[in-house]
Write an enzyme that holds these catalytic residues in place. Sequence first.
Site, mmCIF file in Angstrom:
data_model
loop_
_atom_site.group_PDB
_atom_site.id
_atom_site.type_symbol
_atom_site.label_atom_id
_atom_site.label_comp_id
_atom_site.label_asym_id
_atom_site.label_seq_id
_atom_site.Cartn_x
_atom_site.Cartn_y
_atom_site.Cartn_z
ATOM 1 N N SER A 1 0.760 -1.243 0.187
ATOM 2 C CA SER A 1 -0.149 -0.057 -0.005
ATOM 3 C C SER A 1 0.844 1.071 0.031
ATOM 4 O O SER A 1 1.946 1.286 -0.292
ATOM 5 C CB SER A 1 -0.972 -0.004 0.958
ATOM 6 O OG SER A 1 -1.888 0.958 1.041
ATOM 7 N N ASN A 2 0.409 2.402 0.141
ATOM 8 C CA ASN A 2 1.136 3.400 0.204
ATOM 9 C C ASN A 2 0.564 4.430 1.429
ATOM 10 O O ASN A 2 -0.479 4.158 2.253
ATOM 11 C CB ASN A 2 1.161 4.254 -1.214
ATOM 12 C CG ASN A 2 -0.476 4.768 -1.614
ATOM 13 O OD1 ASN A 2 -1.111 5.556 -0.723
ATOM 14 N ND2 ASN A 2 -0.804 4.075 -2.581
ATOM 15 N N ARG A 3 1.149 5.816 1.931
ATOM 16 C CA ARG A 3 0.792 6.389 2.885
ATOM 17 C C ARG A 3 -0.266 7.281 2.917
ATOM 18 O O ARG A 3 -0.530 8.184 3.712
ATOM 19 C CB ARG A 3 2.076 7.040 3.335
ATOM 20 C CG ARG A 3 3.195 5.786 3.965
ATOM 21 C CD ARG A 3 4.444 6.742 4.198
ATOM 22 N NE ARG A 3 4.233 8.065 5.083
ATOM 23 C CZ ARG A 3 4.988 9.097 4.964
ATOM 24 N NH1 ARG A 3 5.828 9.215 4.075
ATOM 25 N NH2 ARG A 3 4.576 9.898 5.712
ATOM 26 N N SER A 4 -1.076 7.437 1.833
ATOM 27 C CA SER A 4 -2.092 8.408 1.427
ATOM 28 C C SER A 4 -3.062 7.840 2.599
ATOM 29 O O SER A 4 -3.804 6.861 2.826
ATOM 30 C CB SER A 4 -2.641 7.942 0.030
ATOM 31 O OG SER A 4 -3.960 8.811 0.068
#
Length: 419
Positions: free
Chosen positions: A223-226
């Site tokens: 995933s990513n940090r958004s």
Amino acid sequence: MLNLTHSHSRMTLSASDSPRIVLGVAGGIAAYKAVEILRRLRESGYFVSPILTPDALRFVGAVTFSALASEPVRTSLYGDPTTPIPHTYLGQNADLIVVAPATAHVIARYAMGLADDLLTATLLASRAPVLLCPAMHTEMWEQPSVQENLATLRRRGVLVMEPDDGRLAGNDSGAGRLPAPEAIVTLIEKIVRGGESSLLAGRRILVTAGGTREPIDPVRVISNRSSGKQGHALAEVAARLGARVELVTTVGTELALDVRSRIVVRRVSTAAEMAEVVFELAPSVDAIIMAAAVADFTVVPAERKLKKETGVPEVHLVATTDILLELTKRRLPGQVLVGFAAETDRVLERAVEKMRRKRCDLLVVNDVSATGVGFEHATNEVHMIDRDENVTTVSLRSKEAVSYEILSSVATLFSRGEL
Ligand SMILES: Cc1cc2nc3c(=O)[nH]c(=O)nc-3n(C[C@H](O)[C@H](O)[C@H](O)COP(=O)(O)O)c2cc1C
């Protein structure tokens, strides 16, 4: 035309029609304040049909309400000379049902799905948005049963205005006081008439938000940090500016009360799910704002959890669909497309390259390595690049304030398209 949407249905009013409000009044000490709410609503041009519960009649008189309302007060499921089925008539024609004050008793009955008087039967026989304004003694307000009933109703899309702290009946004071009639009417205006400005009135806007999650196996994801904060702020501000919003998000959120009924939320998780929902909704919207951080790569997930005992697994990444690029190919005439880019170096240079590749109308780029910018922060600083590669910088401010700037640019693009 004035357009209203909410989680269950969509309706259109001509501006000459008065919005129809059902004002439910339950049997609490604050019932007398409902007279003032009624008076103010009538002064603001609403058609108001009051329903008093049998217990409300012990606190206030029907005559006062009938004298001020658009039609006589109703108090019973039976014996109405104007219509044999008052609860369906009122429920189906309402643009908003407000219950003020909402007693612990009426809240419990509504949460249970009971329909043992005209007010609760009308609440059940309606798809209109509902605003509850609870008022009661602090001990009652803090009861887990009351709070759980309200949580249930909120989950079902009911709007709940928090009571004020202040003087209560019998010289007590604390949480549970009905907010001032003026504040209740201001909130009603925002819900029904669609916010503070008509900059985007009548527009349908699709906003994506949050980071996608690509499963590697049944327990792990890439995933990513958004955090979804910028996308959610864009959705709220667009609704406040009069738009009807489709919010496709990977993150749960408590949207602001005044705009919740104008935003339809679709939860997704992976890039493929996001693409599917966006492509489904795209043909019916005027603008698409792709604020989500969509994975560029995904994985064919293992069916069972990868075990470390079998060594470090090799993960084979495959490209996901480029949603923005695909949207530019499928774009409808006049449709406005806004892309987002998160960069950490050569920010503007890379953004211009992306703009040339994607050919959207506006690219919003942020340098996520800078302080207070991008992922997880409440603030953001962005550069907006248009098709002619003009750059407008929006200096560091709240994500809400940044949203106003982006949406003003979208409104300008709409007006240019119409010239
Ligand atoms: C003087 C008095 C004041 C009351 N005030 C409240 C109140 O502010 N909030 C509340 O939830 N119940 C209050 N109650 C209790 C309700 O009247 C009672 O629960 C009633 O069944 C509510 O019926 P209804 O919700 O169908 O109108 C009060 C009762 C009395 C006798």
